[in-house]
Design a protein around this motif. Sequence first.
Motif, mmCIF file in Angstrom:
data_model
loop_
_atom_site.group_PDB
_atom_site.id
_atom_site.type_symbol
_atom_site.label_atom_id
_atom_site.label_comp_id
_atom_site.label_asym_id
_atom_site.label_seq_id
_atom_site.Cartn_x
_atom_site.Cartn_y
_atom_site.Cartn_z
ATOM 1 N N LEU A 209 -0.311 -8.684 9.446
ATOM 2 C CA LEU A 209 0.502 -7.117 8.880
ATOM 3 C C LEU A 209 0.512 -7.622 6.778
ATOM 4 O O LEU A 209 0.305 -8.853 6.924
ATOM 5 C CB LEU A 209 1.676 -7.125 9.166
ATOM 6 C CG LEU A 209 1.944 -6.728 10.791
ATOM 7 C CD1 LEU A 209 3.217 -6.963 10.979
ATOM 8 C CD2 LEU A 209 1.050 -5.245 11.417
ATOM 9 N N THR A 213 5.542 -5.692 4.698
ATOM 10 C CA THR A 213 5.737 -4.780 5.739
ATOM 11 C C THR A 213 6.874 -5.158 6.908
ATOM 12 O O THR A 213 7.037 -6.051 7.313
ATOM 13 C CB THR A 213 4.676 -5.258 7.618
ATOM 14 O OG1 THR A 213 3.558 -4.874 6.114
ATOM 15 C CG2 THR A 213 4.881 -3.985 8.172
ATOM 16 N N VAL A 232 6.540 -1.494 13.970
ATOM 17 C CA VAL A 232 6.164 -1.994 12.826
ATOM 18 C C VAL A 232 6.996 -1.121 12.564
ATOM 19 O O VAL A 232 6.962 0.323 12.386
ATOM 20 C CB VAL A 232 4.594 -2.575 13.016
ATOM 21 C CG1 VAL A 232 3.931 -2.165 11.233
ATOM 22 C CG2 VAL A 232 4.026 -3.812 13.698
ATOM 23 N N PRO A 234 5.724 0.686 9.183
ATOM 24 C CA PRO A 234 4.943 1.217 7.470
ATOM 25 C C PRO A 234 5.571 2.227 7.355
ATOM 26 O O PRO A 234 6.215 3.053 7.864
ATOM 27 C CB PRO A 234 3.502 1.688 8.393
ATOM 28 C CG PRO A 234 3.436 0.981 10.255
ATOM 29 C CD PRO A 234 5.347 1.820 10.639
ATOM 30 N N GLU A 235 5.400 2.252 5.910
ATOM 31 C CA GLU A 235 5.888 3.246 5.151
ATOM 32 C C GLU A 235 5.223 4.766 4.958
ATOM 33 O O GLU A 235 5.505 6.057 4.548
ATOM 34 C CB GLU A 235 6.154 2.499 3.361
ATOM 35 C CG GLU A 235 6.990 1.410 2.894
ATOM 36 C CD GLU A 235 6.854 0.927 1.754
ATOM 37 O OE1 GLU A 235 5.799 2.019 1.025
ATOM 38 O OE2 GLU A 235 8.140 0.333 1.076
ATOM 39 N N TRP A 267 -2.323 -2.289 13.237
ATOM 40 C CA TRP A 267 -2.050 -1.817 11.317
ATOM 41 C C TRP A 267 -3.564 -0.738 11.373
ATOM 42 O O TRP A 267 -3.245 0.482 10.281
ATOM 43 C CB TRP A 267 -1.942 -2.631 11.042
ATOM 44 C CG TRP A 267 -1.747 -2.246 9.205
ATOM 45 C CD1 TRP A 267 -2.689 -2.452 7.953
ATOM 46 C CD2 TRP A 267 -1.059 -2.078 8.593
ATOM 47 N NE1 TRP A 267 -2.148 -1.974 6.604
ATOM 48 C CE2 TRP A 267 -0.355 -1.511 7.339
ATOM 49 C CE3 TRP A 267 0.972 -1.961 9.301
ATOM 50 C CZ2 TRP A 267 0.966 -0.944 6.326
ATOM 51 C CZ3 TRP A 267 1.569 -1.524 8.601
ATOM 52 C CH2 TRP A 267 1.982 -1.229 6.709
ATOM 53 N N ARG A 270 -3.099 2.028 12.396
ATOM 54 C CA ARG A 270 -1.163 3.053 12.274
ATOM 55 C C ARG A 270 -1.131 4.810 12.214
ATOM 56 O O ARG A 270 -0.406 5.022 13.626
ATOM 57 C CB ARG A 270 -0.431 2.419 11.556
ATOM 58 C CG ARG A 270 -1.092 3.071 10.656
ATOM 59 C CD ARG A 270 0.014 2.255 9.395
ATOM 60 N NE ARG A 270 -0.633 2.239 7.945
ATOM 61 C CZ ARG A 270 -1.837 1.284 6.901
ATOM 62 N NH1 ARG A 270 -2.272 0.875 7.996
ATOM 63 N NH2 ARG A 270 -2.777 2.128 6.319
#
Length: 279
Positions: A209, A213, A232, A234-235, A267, A270
């Motif tokens: 990643l 993250t 995970v 993510p933004e 990722w 994603r």
Amino acid sequence: MDSLADVDRALAAAPGVASAWIGPVGGPPAYARLAAATHYAASTMKVGVLVALHRAAAAGLLDLDAPVTVHNRHESAAPGAEPYGNDPAEDSDTATWALLGGTSTLRALARQMIVRSGNLATNLCLGAVGLPAAQEVWRLAGATHSVTARGIEDDAARVAGVSNLVTAGDLAALFGAVVAGDVVPAGARAEVLALLEANEHRDDLVAGLPAGTRVAHKNGWITGVRHGAGVVFPEDAPPYTVVVCTSTALPDEAACALVAGVSAAAWAVRARAGAPGAR
């Protein structure tokens, strides 16, 4: 790896059994391979112990902040077997060993169990909450194959065929239940996630990643086994679950790279991996 097709080829080429599950939190997988194949759990079983502790505390059965004796004599899961002890040389957590003969708290031991993957800390937590409670967590999460049947380094139980087992699909179910379900008491969810995010062992799943993250995860490893499982955040996309379980002849460095590669591919896709109902 840049795609799920790359993931499939890499896992299929591994010399042994390599499983994976990638998809939305609590939802169906966007990708799965041998997700029901069982693997020795290694330290991934510690997540269930953590959840069991907080469930027992919420029910008033345990006080996570009361003093507990730090000892190295654990009841075996093998009927009639003598108590056993952990080997400090096999433990990545030294802080708990420094307290041997003194006291700690279950809250502090739970932190060492997850953040440092401490074996002695795990057995002390498991001894306090009990194997049935740890196994119940799997059932509540909707897991169908995974088993928590003994403590860490319970050799008598291992010889008797008693083992801790996981599948990629069940680990995905457990992490989904931790993040978005009701298996963790509402008041404890933030603490549980904070511990999983603070996990200091970051050379497999997290290595795939981008730096910084946010990820709540737990890994496990012994000779021939390397697992990484987590959620995970993510933004730029919904959170997603990624699990890789390997029981292979790969050297550990190569197994870590395989897990990291799968994580990197997850990722890369994603937006799909985190989309409800993605396939």
